[in-house]
Design a protein around this motif. Structure first.
Motif, PDB file in Angstrom:
ATOM      1  N   ALA A 311       0.815  -1.217   0.000  1.00 37.20           N
ATOM      2  CA  ALA A 311       0.000   0.000   0.000  1.00 37.20           C
ATOM      3  C   ALA A 311       0.844   1.261   0.000  1.00 37.20           C
ATOM      4  O   ALA A 311       1.901   1.332   0.653  1.00 37.20           O
ATOM      5  N   ASP A 312       0.360   2.265  -0.737  1.00 32.06           N
ATOM      6  CA  ASP A 312       0.903   3.629  -0.683  1.00 32.06           C
ATOM      7  C   ASP A 312       2.361   3.717  -1.102  1.00 32.06           C
ATOM      8  O   ASP A 312       3.058   4.657  -0.725  1.00 32.06           O
ATOM      9  N   ASN A 313       2.839   2.748  -1.872  1.00 29.48           N
ATOM     10  CA  ASN A 313       4.213   2.802  -2.359  1.00 29.48           C
ATOM     11  C   ASN A 313       4.306   3.634  -3.639  1.00 29.48           C
ATOM     12  O   ASN A 313       3.333   3.802  -4.370  1.00 29.48           O
ATOM     13  N   VAL A 314       5.507   4.118  -3.907  1.00 27.77           N
ATOM     14  CA  VAL A 314       5.844   4.756  -5.179  1.00 27.77           C
ATOM     15  C   VAL A 314       6.919   3.898  -5.827  1.00 27.77           C
ATOM     16  O   VAL A 314       7.952   3.617  -5.212  1.00 27.77           O
ATOM     17  N   TRP A 315       6.671   3.457  -7.071  1.00 27.85           N
ATOM     18  CA  TRP A 315       7.704   2.678  -7.765  1.00 27.85           C
ATOM     19  C   TRP A 315       7.832   3.141  -9.201  1.00 27.85           C
ATOM     20  O   TRP A 315       6.866   3.532  -9.846  1.00 27.85           O
ATOM     21  N   PHE A 316       9.055   3.132  -9.715  1.00 32.31           N
ATOM     22  CA  PHE A 316       9.242   3.552 -11.106  1.00 32.31           C
ATOM     23  C   PHE A 316      10.584   3.050 -11.654  1.00 32.31           C
ATOM     24  O   PHE A 316      11.570   2.947 -10.943  1.00 32.31           O
ATOM     25  N   GLN A 317      10.543   2.693 -12.912  1.00 31.83           N
ATOM     26  CA  GLN A 317      11.726   2.380 -13.720  1.00 31.83           C
ATOM     27  C   GLN A 317      12.637   1.329 -13.091  1.00 31.83           C
ATOM     28  O   GLN A 317      13.872   1.428 -13.174  1.00 31.83           O
ATOM     29  N   THR A 318      12.081   0.302 -12.473  1.00 25.69           N
ATOM     30  CA  THR A 318      12.935  -0.726 -11.907  1.00 25.69           C
ATOM     31  C   THR A 318      13.620  -1.496 -13.039  1.00 25.69           C
ATOM     32  O   THR A 318      13.062  -1.710 -14.101  1.00 25.69           O
ATOM     33  N   GLY A 319      14.872  -1.902 -12.775  1.00 25.73           N
ATOM     34  CA  GLY A 319      15.685  -2.580 -13.774  1.00 25.73           C
ATOM     35  C   GLY A 319      16.552  -1.649 -14.583  1.00 25.73           C
ATOM     36  O   GLY A 319      17.424  -2.090 -15.334  1.00 25.73           O
ATOM     37  N   ALA A 320      16.351  -0.350 -14.454  1.00 24.25           N
ATOM     38  CA  ALA A 320      17.011   0.605 -15.337  1.00 24.25           C
ATOM     39  C   ALA A 320      18.476   0.847 -15.002  1.00 24.25           C
ATOM     40  O   ALA A 320      19.176   1.522 -15.758  1.00 24.25           O
ATOM     41  N   SER A 321      18.985   0.298 -13.893  1.00 28.26           N
ATOM     42  CA  SER A 321      20.398   0.510 -13.558  1.00 28.26           C
ATOM     43  C   SER A 321      21.332  -0.263 -14.480  1.00 28.26           C
ATOM     44  O   SER A 321      22.514   0.053 -14.576  1.00 28.26           O
ATOM     45  N   ASP A 322      20.806  -1.306 -15.129  1.00 29.43           N
ATOM     46  CA  ASP A 322      21.627  -2.089 -16.051  1.00 29.43           C
ATOM     47  C   ASP A 322      22.023  -1.212 -17.232  1.00 29.43           C
ATOM     48  O   ASP A 322      21.173  -0.569 -17.851  1.00 29.43           O
ATOM     49  N   PRO A 323      23.323  -1.151 -17.572  1.00 29.50           N
ATOM     50  CA  PRO A 323      23.758  -0.246 -18.639  1.00 29.50           C
ATOM     51  C   PRO A 323      23.292  -0.659 -20.030  1.00 29.50           C
ATOM     52  O   PRO A 323      23.361   0.136 -20.962  1.00 29.50           O
ATOM     53  N   ARG A 324      22.804  -1.900 -20.188  1.00 27.57           N
ATOM     54  CA  ARG A 324      22.316  -2.324 -21.491  1.00 27.57           C
ATOM     55  C   ARG A 324      20.909  -1.783 -21.743  1.00 27.57           C
ATOM     56  O   ARG A 324      20.168  -1.486 -20.826  1.00 27.57           O
ATOM     57  N   ALA A 325      20.535  -1.699 -22.992  1.00 28.42           N
ATOM     58  CA  ALA A 325      19.220  -1.173 -23.349  1.00 28.42           C
ATOM     59  C   ALA A 325      18.135  -2.189 -23.016  1.00 28.42           C
ATOM     60  O   ALA A 325      18.356  -3.395 -22.976  1.00 28.42           O
ATOM     61  N   SER A 326      16.941  -1.686 -22.799  1.00 33.29           N
ATOM     62  CA  SER A 326      15.725  -2.488 -22.672  1.00 33.29           C
ATOM     63  C   SER A 326      15.810  -3.526 -21.558  1.00 33.29           C
ATOM     64  O   SER A 326      15.393  -4.669 -21.717  1.00 33.29           O
ATOM     65  N   GLN A 327      16.316  -3.129 -20.420  1.00 34.92           N
ATOM     66  CA  GLN A 327      16.462  -4.055 -19.297  1.00 34.92           C
ATOM     67  C   GLN A 327      15.449  -3.821 -18.186  1.00 34.92           C
ATOM     68  O   GLN A 327      15.522  -4.446 -17.133  1.00 34.92           O
ATOM     69  N   ARG A 328      14.492  -2.935 -18.375  1.00 33.72           N
ATOM     70  CA  ARG A 328      13.543  -2.649 -17.306  1.00 33.72           C
ATOM     71  C   ARG A 328      12.643  -3.848 -17.040  1.00 33.72           C
ATOM     72  O   ARG A 328      12.247  -4.563 -17.959  1.00 33.72           O
ATOM     73  N   LYS A 329      12.316  -4.033 -15.772  1.00 39.50           N
ATOM     74  CA  LYS A 329      11.530  -5.187 -15.342  1.00 39.50           C
ATOM     75  C   LYS A 329      10.276  -4.735 -14.597  1.00 39.50           C
ATOM     76  O   LYS A 329       9.974  -3.550 -14.524  1.00 39.50           O
ATOM     77  N   ASP A 330       9.572  -5.699 -14.041  1.00 39.57           N
ATOM     78  CA  ASP A 330       8.328  -5.378 -13.341  1.00 39.57           C
ATOM     79  C   ASP A 330       8.603  -4.506 -12.121  1.00 39.57           C
ATOM     80  O   ASP A 330       9.482  -4.804 -11.306  1.00 39.57           O
ATOM     81  N   ASN A 331       7.807  -3.453 -11.977  1.00 38.88           N
ATOM     82  CA  ASN A 331       7.875  -2.673 -10.746  1.00 38.88           C
ATOM     83  C   ASN A 331       7.345  -3.470  -9.556  1.00 38.88           C
ATOM     84  O   ASN A 331       7.824  -3.325  -8.438  1.00 38.88           O
ATOM     85  N   CYS A 332       6.334  -4.294  -9.806  1.00 45.85           N
ATOM     86  CA  CYS A 332       5.757  -5.126  -8.743  1.00 45.85           C
ATOM     87  C   CYS A 332       5.287  -6.440  -9.350  1.00 45.85           C
ATOM     88  O   CYS A 332       4.457  -6.438 -10.262  1.00 45.85           O
ATOM     89  N   LEU A 333       5.834  -7.529  -8.852  1.00 47.89           N
ATOM     90  CA  LEU A 333       5.428  -8.872  -9.256  1.00 47.89           C
ATOM     91  C   LEU A 333       4.994  -9.644  -8.019  1.00 47.89           C
ATOM     92  O   LEU A 333       5.760  -9.761  -7.048  1.00 47.89           O
ATOM     93  N   VAL A 334       3.781 -10.189  -8.038  1.00 50.18           N
ATOM     94  CA  VAL A 334       3.334 -11.114  -7.002  1.00 50.18           C
ATOM     95  C   VAL A 334       2.836 -12.361  -7.730  1.00 50.18           C
ATOM     96  O   VAL A 334       1.762 -12.360  -8.334  1.00 50.18           O
ATOM     97  N   GLY A 335       3.648 -13.403  -7.708  1.00 48.90           N
ATOM     98  CA  GLY A 335       3.289 -14.618  -8.418  1.00 48.90           C
ATOM     99  C   GLY A 335       4.458 -15.577  -8.452  1.00 48.90           C
ATOM    100  O   GLY A 335       5.595 -15.200  -8.186  1.00 48.90           O
ATOM    101  N   GLY A 336       4.182 -16.835  -8.781  1.00 56.13           N
ATOM    102  CA  GLY A 336       5.220 -17.857  -8.851  1.00 56.13           C
ATOM    103  C   GLY A 336       4.605 -19.179  -9.251  1.00 56.13           C
ATOM    104  O   GLY A 336       3.572 -19.230  -9.928  1.00 56.13           O
ATOM    105  N   PHE A 337       5.234 -20.257  -8.801  1.00 61.14           N
ATOM    106  CA  PHE A 337       4.733 -21.594  -9.101  1.00 61.14           C
ATOM    107  C   PHE A 337       3.803 -22.123  -8.014  1.00 61.14           C
ATOM    108  O   PHE A 337       3.389 -23.269  -8.059  1.00 61.14           O
ATOM    109  N   GLN A 338       3.496 -21.273  -7.036  1.00 60.76           N
ATOM    110  CA  GLN A 338       2.546 -21.592  -5.974  1.00 60.76           C
ATOM    111  C   GLN A 338       1.463 -20.511  -5.974  1.00 60.76           C
ATOM    112  O   GLN A 338       1.670 -19.403  -6.455  1.00 60.76           O
ATOM    113  N   PRO A 339       0.280 -20.806  -5.430  1.00 58.91           N
ATOM    114  CA  PRO A 339      -0.831 -19.859  -5.528  1.00 58.91           C
ATOM    115  C   PRO A 339      -0.635 -18.591  -4.696  1.00 58.91           C
ATOM    116  O   PRO A 339      -0.129 -18.631  -3.578  1.00 58.91           O
TER     117      PRO A 339
END
Length: 527
Positions: A311-339
């Motif tokens: 709740a009430d978080n601010v997130w942006f541009q996660t993954g962008a520290s990688d110097p290669r292009a197009s490396q941004r990832k999910d700001n928030c992921l909740v999921g896996g191989f279990q429910p």
């Protein structure tokens, strides 16, 4: 150069949303490849960090700003009095056990005879339930472990002295551990900065446990009933490792950025890596940006991911520290191989030029329930797997959709792209520190500055400062004495903090520029 990548009704959905692939996949949408995500952080100096749980849900208050911006504030004025006369702040009380760089194991724990940090964090040391440990300014080099145990009625607090910058630096040649590992129970950790000065951020090995990078994690939490409040965690292998044994614990008001490292296949290291089974983990009011992996990464293969209040978080541009292009990832992921079960996302704000928020991961996983309320996300939204119940109410989504049919979720605003003009401003007070608040600004006009109404967090006559999360300890962007008028926040004037060891990691459209900004506002009482 890096390549750019591209209203109040409620309905409970009982439906099956299944990935086109039978098994979970590292699948890509038109937004780009599934690779490192990041996190970036915001903070200010002398008056900043506090701790806490609970939250104020955002609501539009309709107050007029100088330029007609929409200003969204968290509930009522933290001072309890709209535009009331300022009240002098009480002098800080620092009664407790004192730690400094000059402290010794045999010290008395007083200001004049402090103890060292290892002794203060030991279960065999002098700290008892209900005590506060005050840490003097300085850089404490080491890999620290806390075994302190308080009680529900008398927790132990470990925090920086008022106005002190306390740094825990794990770059000491250790081959395992974290800057701070938290065992014990019923403890609060507040106003600390955790980092590694190790500048080696490039691995030649495609593994999450490389042997050619010695970077250690930031804060690892195993203890139950723990709160980590208003800390800054950056340039570590992983910001927070927030594990299942840490029952009913909380991360609040932290600023997390530039954690992780790059490897041939993808970036590694998340802002927050978490799992849970019993009780509820609270992840609230944090600012997460840049980094090499995902922002919030609630994921498991054989464990449990049930019981999260995000709740009430601010997130942006996660993954962008990688110097290669197009490396941004999910700001928030909740999921896996279990429910996934007992998941709530409330009043979060997000921005990304790449990926965004993902619920579910494996196409065949039988997820149980998730509730999303009043989130404002300028980013993609993915929903994978089967879901017994999905409840969406009052959310705004601007971005690409994957396995999401807007007609299934009435009472929410789905748009494929953000507006071309206007602004949206979110002001949120800090529950544990009445002298602090955070502000997030969407500046669709790309104006040089945006007027912000601060009447919910300031009294008339209070001296205030505004810092960009990109420059937490530098000069204030804006400072003055509050007179009730909107305050102009400069946009895009501060360079993003580069990951240690990769001075050109954040480049080109990794930087939001004028389009989006996150800030900390503090006040020091009557001027």
């Amino acid at each position: 150069m890096k390549t750019p990548m591209q209203a109040p009704t409620k309905r409970t959905m009982k439906r099956s949303i299944k990935s086109p692939m039978n098994k979970l996949v590292f699948r890509r949408s038109y937004h780009g490849p599934f690779i490192p995500a990041a996190l970036l952080v915001l903070l200010i100096g002398a008056l900043v960090f506090g701790c806490g749980h609970d939250r104020n849900n955002a609501n539009i208050n309709g107050n007029a700003n100088g330029n007609g911006n929409t200003n969204v504030n968290g509930n009522t004025n933290v001072n309890g009095n709209t535009n009331g006369t300022c009240v002098p702040l009480d002098p800080p009380q620092t009664v407790g056990i004192h730690v400094s760089l000059e402290g010794t194991p045999t010290g008395a724990g007083s200001v004049d005879d402090p103890i060292d940090l290892d002794t203060a964090l030991s279960a065999d040391g002098p700290v008892r339930a209900g005590d506060t440990v005050w840490i003097a300014a300085g850089t404490y080099s080491g890999v620290f472990t806390s075994d302190l145990t308080g009680t529900d009625a008398s927790p132990i607090t470990v925090r920086a002295m008022p106005g002190a910058r306390v740094i825990l630096d794990s770059n000491v040649g250790a081959d395992q551990g974290a800057g701070l590992t938290i065992n014990g129970a019923w403890t609060i950790y507040q106003d600390l900065e955790v980092l590694s000065s190790d500048s080696d951020r490039v691995s030649e090995q495609d593994t999450s446990s490389p042997t050619d990078v010695t970077l250690l994690a930031g804060i690892t939490i195993f203890g139950p009933h723990v709160k980590v409040i208003d800390c800054v965690v950056h340039d570590t292998a992983e910001g927070f490792s927030f594990w299942t044994p840490s029952v009913d614990s909380e991360l609040y008001g932290n600023i997390i950025y530039n954690n992780g490292w790059t490897a041939p296949g993808r970036g590694h290291g998340h802002a927050i890596y978490t799992q849970n089974e019993t009780g509820t983990k609270h992840i609230e009011d944090n600012i997460i940006f840049f980094g090499f992996g995902t922002g919030i990464h609630a994921y498991t293969e054989g464990g449990s991911i049930q019981g999260f209040d995000i709740a009430d978080n601010v997130w942006f541009q996660t993954g962008a520290s990688d110097p290669r292009a197009s490396q941004r990832k999910d700001n928030c992921l909740v999921g896996g191989f279990q429910p996934v079960a007992r998941l709530t996302l409330t009043s979060n704000v997000g921005w990304s030029r790449g990926r965004g928020t993902r619920l579910g991961y494996g196409g065949d996983v039988e997820n149980i329930d998730a509730t999303l309320v009043d989130n404002y996300l300028v980013e993609s939204l993915w929903i994978w797997g089967h879901w017994e119940t999905l409840t969406f109410t009052g959310n705004t989504f601007y971005g690409g959709l994957d396995n999401v049919a807007p007609t299934d979720f009435p009472g929410n605003d789905f748009q494929t792209a953000p507006p071309d003009s206007g602004t949206r401003v979110f002001v949120h007070p800090n529950r544990y520190d009445p002298t602090r608040a955070r502000v997030a600004i969407y500046n669709y006009d790309q104006a040089a500055s945006v007027d912000v109404d601060l009447h919910d967090i300031l009294h008339l006559g209070e001296a205030y400062s505004v810092h960009s999360v990109f420059d937490l300890w530098g000069a204030a962007l804006v400072e003055g004495t509050y007179d009730g008028a909107p305050v102009a926040f400069p946009m895009g004037t501060v360079d993003p903090p580069q990951p240690n060891g990769l001075p050109e990691g954040i480049a080109d459209d990794d930087d939001p520029g004028r389009l989006f900004g996150a800030f900390i506002v503090t006040h020091s009482g009557c001027k």
